[in-house]
Every structure is written in C-alpha cells, then in structure tokens.
Design a protein around this motif. Structure first.
Motif, short mmCIF file in Angstrom:
data_model
loop_
_atom_site.label_atom_id
_atom_site.label_comp_id
_atom_site.label_asym_id
_atom_site.label_seq_id
_atom_site.Cartn_x
_atom_site.Cartn_y
_atom_site.Cartn_z
N LEU A 168 71.71 -22.61 36.92
CA LEU A 168 70.56 -23.34 37.47
C LEU A 168 70.10 -22.69 38.78
N ALA A 233 66.51 -30.54 38.84
CA ALA A 233 67.50 -30.51 37.76
C ALA A 233 68.47 -31.67 37.95
N PRO A 257 61.73 -28.88 30.01
CA PRO A 257 62.29 -28.63 31.34
C PRO A 257 61.27 -28.20 32.39
N SER A 261 64.85 -30.14 34.67
CA SER A 261 65.88 -29.63 33.76
C SER A 261 67.00 -30.66 33.64
N THR A 317 66.80 -26.97 29.72
CA THR A 317 66.82 -26.35 31.05
C THR A 317 65.91 -25.12 31.06
#
Length: 323
Positions: A168, A233, A257, A261, A317
């Motif tokens: 990420l 996220a 996403p 995400s 994601t």
C-alpha cells in the motif's frame, strides 16, 4: 453375524491383543502387521467397539473442536481438515460454536470434558488464565492464540500484513485505517501491531476504528468512521468485515479502489468472488487444522507450530487517489 476381535485375529494369524493394539495403539504394532490386520478387518466388516475400548483404556476416540463462529467462512475449512486428520487417526470429532461468547465457550468446554480425549480451541475468547485452568482438566491445543506452557498452532498473520502495508505504501497510500474486531482476538492484535509497525517504517500514518463485531454488519457499521478519517486505504479484521466495508462503499457511491482501497484477512472463498475481488491475507487454515490434531494426539511437551501467511492482491486495492 457380528465379526469379533477373535475372528480378525484368526484370519490375520495374530493374537487378539495384536488386533486390539492395531486399532487403539498402532505405534506398538509392526507397520506391516498393522496394515495386514486392518485389511483383514475391513474385508470381514469388523468395526471396533468404541464403548468397550473407552472402558478398558479410558480413551474415547473422540476429539472436540470449539470455534468462535461457525458462520464465519474462515472456520469450516479448518474444521474439515481437523476432522479428516482425526479420522485418519481413527478418531471422531465433536464440534461446538461459541457465537463469540465467552460464557458459551466455557460451557462448551465443560460439556465435552469426559466425552473427548482432548480439545482444540480455535480463536478462543476466554482469558489466558482460564484456558490454563481448563487445561488441567482436559488436554488442550490452542489455535490462533499463544499461551506459554500449552501447545499452540499459530498462523503468522503479521507476516502477510507487513507485506500488504508495504505494498500500500508503494502504491502511494499515506493514511490507513485499521478496523478492529473482538478485543480478545490474539490474531487481531498481532495484525494491528504488524500494520502499525510497518506503517511507521514507511512514513504512513495509521488510525484505529472500533472494535466492532467481526461480521459483515460490523464492517458496514465501521464505514462512516473510516470515511470521516479521510484515509485512502483500510485494513479489516477479517474478510467478513471487509465485505461489509465494500457493501457500504457501494451504497454510498464511494469507488473501490479508486477512492478507497480495502483489504481483508483470511482469503475465504467469498473474498475471491465478490466485486471487486478482495485483496486479503491468506491464512493456512487447513494446515492449522491438521497440525492441531497432530499436536493433540501426540500429547508431547508443549510445542508451538507457526505457519506462514501471504498477501493475495486482487481488485479492491490500487494506487492512492491524487489530490
């Protein structure tokens, strides 16, 4: 006519005590002899009398598996693997579901003591002290919880979480939320610790949301708090909660996403087929079920078996939104 132990012994050319040991203490019998005896028993249709065996050996041939929530798709593959492994070792499995309730968990343990040769507690919610007290009454193996002086099977969720958070960060995410499940969850605490440590290493800020119930409804209930944080996220305690976050995102028109995400933990079957398909951390549940049975039947000194986990990147994601 009922086939007896003596019938199998006569047809196998061995003593009746050898036939008995072939079923109840196979490690005391020469492997070739055991194979021959079991083949003859199967051909004759012999079935061992478990009640008689229990009276003579004080062994029931039964094991108990107690799980936190059988409706959670994380648990059934583990239960099935444990059941298959137990059957291969000539044992049967009793199953109990605690519905995430500590009082029901203790009640389930109490109900099985005396009926089983040992118990496997999967993601238990009882305190460490209480589990150790119960281990004095019945042999125990604990899955997804580390306790000193007790045999444990651990799935190293931190390993997969660290890789997910690193990924990420590489995608440009600088603020991440973690949605917490039950406070008593050892796995949940390990995952959050790993996420926060890795985030700091990458200059990523983290926020905690919850705790919430480890269900789809619990995930949906956490969505507004996640959205209010302005993160790009979110890591959910498990796949069910992640599915709840995805559902709430669809209902509110938040693109996943592109805007947010979403990551789960478990890699359940549902995670692979939802839309978008869920990025998650795969947990070796089948291997854990088999290892727990082996530890319980081995009855050796307390041992810890640690199994690795891995991230599975799917469509939920993507790169952090710009601006």
């Amino acid at each position: 006519m009922v086939v007896t132990l003596k019938d199998v012994a006569r047809a196998s050319g061995v003593h009746t005590s050898t036939v008995s040991r072939a079923f109840s203490a196979s490690h005391l019998v020469n492997p070739e002899t055991r194979i021959r005896v079991l083949a003859v028993a199967n051909e004759l249709g012999y079935r061992p009398n478990r009640a008689a065996r229990a009276l003579s050996t004080r062994r029931t041939g039964n094991l108990g598996v107690i799980v936190a929530d059988i409706a959670n798709p994380f648990f059934p593959p583990l239960i099935k693997a444990a059941q298959d492994q137990a059957r291969a070792r000539d044992h049967h499995v009793f199953i109990a579901d605690t519905d995430e309730r500590i009082d029901v968990e203790e009640e389930a343990v109490r109900s099985m003591v005396g009926q089983v040769d040992g118990l496997i507690l999967v993601s238990p919610r009882l305190s460490d002290r209480r589990i150790r007290e119960l281990a004095d009454e019945v042999p125990l193996v604990v899955v997804n919880r580390r306790l000193r002086r007790l045999p444990c099977v651990l799935m190293d969720v931190g390993e997969g979480i660290r890789l997910v958070v690193g990924r990420l960060a590489d995608l440009g995410h600088r603020e991440i939320a973690t949605v917490l499940g039950p406070p008593a969850s050892w796995t949940g605490r390990a995952a959050v610790r790993a996420a926060e440590e890795t985030a700091r290493e990458h200059g990523v800020r983290t926020y905690r949301v919850g705790p919430h119930q480890p269900t789809e409804e619990g995930g949906a209930a956490a969505f507004d708090a996640v959205l209010d944080l302005g993160v790009t996220a979110v890591l959910a305690h498990n796949d069910l909660m992640a599915l709840g976050l995805l559902r709430a995102a669809r209902e509110r028109g938040v693109a996943v996403p592109e805007r947010l995400s979403v990551v789960g933990t478990d890699d359940t079957l549902t995670a692979r087929h939802t839309r978008p398909a869920l990025t998650t951390v795969a947990m070796p549940v089948e291997a854990a079920g088999r290892a727990a049975v082996d530890l319980l039947l081995r009855g050796a000194d307390p041992e810890v078996v640690t199994l690795g986990t891995r991230p599975v990147e799917r469509d939920s994601t993507g790169p952090a939104p710009r601006g």
